[in-house]
Design a protein around this motif. Structure first.
Motif, PDB file in Angstrom:
ATOM      1  N   PHE A 131      13.568 -42.206  26.850  1.00 49.74           N
ATOM      2  CA  PHE A 131      14.123 -40.884  27.142  1.00 49.74           C
ATOM      3  C   PHE A 131      12.965 -39.897  27.293  1.00 49.74           C
ATOM      4  O   PHE A 131      11.933 -40.028  26.625  1.00 49.74           O
ATOM      5  N   LYS A 148      16.308 -34.149  32.289  1.00 48.93           N
ATOM      6  CA  LYS A 148      16.037 -35.134  31.245  1.00 48.93           C
ATOM      7  C   LYS A 148      16.130 -36.527  31.861  1.00 48.93           C
ATOM      8  O   LYS A 148      16.966 -36.781  32.732  1.00 48.93           O
ATOM      9  N   TYR A 227      19.615 -36.460  23.390  1.00 49.57           N
ATOM     10  CA  TYR A 227      19.662 -37.571  24.344  1.00 49.57           C
ATOM     11  C   TYR A 227      20.924 -38.403  24.190  1.00 49.57           C
ATOM     12  O   TYR A 227      21.426 -38.973  25.160  1.00 49.57           O
TER      13      TYR A 227
END
Length: 546
Positions: A131, A148, A227
């Protein structure tokens, strides 16, 4: 003396009790107890300290003052490698974290692909996920309003399958030549070394295709609540092939099973001030507490007939597929159940490449993907070396190549097998994939951009008036520091997209400016004017632009 000894004994007993019961104390989180957990798991030292050559370290070598430093091999062995501990930082997605897990097939999708990883209900494939946040440096905050990333590497029986995903379902641009210009515009100003909204807004007004992704970021989707609570999308339209050679075209979607939740700008700012590593800590703690995060992998599907008869370009990565032109099929679940043991080994050295595909998934055919195939390989060669696929975390389950030598790691380096092809001595041989489609679809793309996509986003993707107002506020704040020539172009473009959007953005900009003025006036020693003149330093440099 007796009192002193008694105090020590009490502290030891009390400390021992607190260690044994710390897991029930809510003040401790798994991330903060990692070192103590290691000690509890290893009650004795894990071995003798050695030098890199394996030579054991004698206790008198651990100090170098008033000694023969030149002959202290431990000093050289410790100090010199320290200078080379870092590899070059990623240009984008520098800051991140990762975890191990598995992918489990839950539905029969053999009708669409013969890829082994997606066939056989109950089949599990090990994987690693990285991530990241796109624009931050290694020491930046997780909570910025930006893209992201979620990069997935599945260790399949037929090679590594890499799916490089973003948390928005669309991408910024179609033409790969825009990538370095986009990064330069959105990263730090080369003189001030600060993020400056004038450059990205200037770039976006000249390349409006970028605005669609930017609109997603300004909406509630821009800052997920960690995340674990964000969806992820590999962006491209992938071609799949079944065992009969029939093709389907799909967009993969990882849907969080924790439920998507977001943070407002105010919430993110408050959290970032206390814990800029909020996303990293949240992921680590939940995995350690066995709250294993999971995602449902789905694919939106079009047939070959569908793909050539829709009234839009289904390979355009900057737009969503229209409702009613596809159907959705579930493939399986991705579960993360183990934290990495070493961030540098397992995350920083990770090399994810969307060109890493497997039989049954020929892959995307758009022009952006063709550019990415080259760019990813080049950046990994630069960052990690040309043998990056021999680094432990990147190694496939099975590999036999004619690649030899170079900078380590070389692993077994092909042993004593022939190092050229073709050969007559039973070196690795290619195979014939009889199921591979014979026909190829050629796509022709345009640089034109349809502003109706942005109008649709404003009027329909933003599902409520409250959400729309938060979007306007974020949009206005991004324009506050933009210089006048660019603001004029930006507002004109917003009016062209939607008249209501333009009017509200103009009002929101005035409100945001007043707020910023008030905040700055409240600061002590606030500089309110720019220097009258700037020294002329051009004479210090030659005429060349390099």
């Amino acid at each position: 003396m007796k009192l002193f000894i008694t105090s020590i004994v009490y502290c030891i007993i009390h400390y021992g009790k607190s260690i044994k019961g710390y897991e029930n104390d809510t003040i401790y989180q798994p991330a903060g107890m990692q070192l103590l957990d290691f000690r509890l798991e290893h009650p004795k030292p894990i071995g003798v300290w050695t030098k890199s050559s394996g030579d054991p370290t004698e206790i008198r070598e651990i100090h170098t003052i008033n000694s023969d430093q030149f002959n202290n091999q431990l000093l050289l062995d410790t100090l010199l490698p320290f200078d080379g501990e870092r590899v070059p930082e990623r240009v984008v997605h520098a800051k991140g974290t990762g975890a191990f897990g598995y992918f489990e097939v839950t539905n029969d999708v053999s009708k669409y692909t013969y890829a082994d990883v997606f066939n056989g209900i109950g089949k599990r494939t090990p994987l690693v996920v990285r991530f990241s946040t796109a624009l931050q440096n290694l020491g930046g905050t997780d909570l910025s309003r930006e893209l992201k990333g979620m990069a997935v590497k599945m260790y399949t029986e037929a090679g590594n399958l890499d799916l490089t995903c973003l948390h928005t379902p669309i991408y910024l641009y179609r033409d790969p030549i825009m990538f370095p210009q986009f990064v330069h515009a959105f990263k730090r100003n080369p003189q001030t070394n600060l993020f400056d909204f004038t450059a990205p807004w200037d770039f976006m007004t000249l390349r409006p295709v970028l605005l669609h992704t930017f609109f997603w970021l300004l909406a509630d989707y821009g800052i997920p609540n960690g995340y674990r609570r964000m969806d992820a999308f590999p962006i491209h339209t992938y071609e799949l092939a079944n065992k009969h050679g029939e093709t389907h075209y799909v967009r993969f979607n990882f849907r969080t099973e924790q439920g998507f939740t977001f943070l407002t700008t105010a919430q993110a700012t408050a959290i970032s001030g206390q814990d800029p590593d909020y996303y990293v800590r949240d992921l680590y703690n939940n995995i350690e507490q066995k709250n294993f995060p999971s995602w449902r992998l789905e694919m939106d599907v079009m047939t070959k007939h569908d793909i050539v008869n829709v009234d839009y370009d289904p390979f355009d990565v900057t737009r969503l597929w229209k409702n009613g032109t596809f159907f959705t099929v579930q493939i399986g679940r991705l579960v993360l159940n183990q934290n990495v043991e070493n961030q540098f080994r397992d995350v920083e050295q990770g090399a994810f490449n969307p060109a890493h595909l497997v039989p049954g998934i020929p892959g995307p055919i758009d022009w952006l993907f063709r550019g990415r195939r080259a760019a990813y390989r080049d950046t990994q060669n630069y960052r990690l070396g040309r043998n990056h696929n021999r680094i432990f975390i990147n190694m496939p389950r099975y590999a036999k190549t004619y690649i030899r030598d170079g900078k380590p790691p070389v692993r077994l380096n092909g042993r004593d097998a022939p190092n050229y092809y073709p050969n007559s001595f039973n070196g690795p041989m290619p195979y014939v994939d009889e199921k591979k489609p014979r026909d190829k679809l050629l796509t022709l793309e345009s640089n034109a951009f349809d502003l109706n996509i942005l109008s649709y986003f404003y009027n329909h993707v933003l599902e409520s008036e409250v959400h729309r107002q938060r979007f306007i506020e974020n949009l206005a704040m991004s324009l506050v520091t933009v210089t006048p020539p660019v603001i004029e172009k930006a507002l004109k473009l917003l009016f062209l997209i939607d008249e209501d959007l333009g009017k509200r953005a103009l009002i929101g900009l005035e409100v945001a400016r007043e707020q910023v003025r008030a905040q700055r006036n409240a600061l002590p020693n606030n500089p309110t004017s720019r220097p009258v003149s700037v020294p002329n330093v051009e004479s210090q440099y030659p005429e060349t632009d390099c």
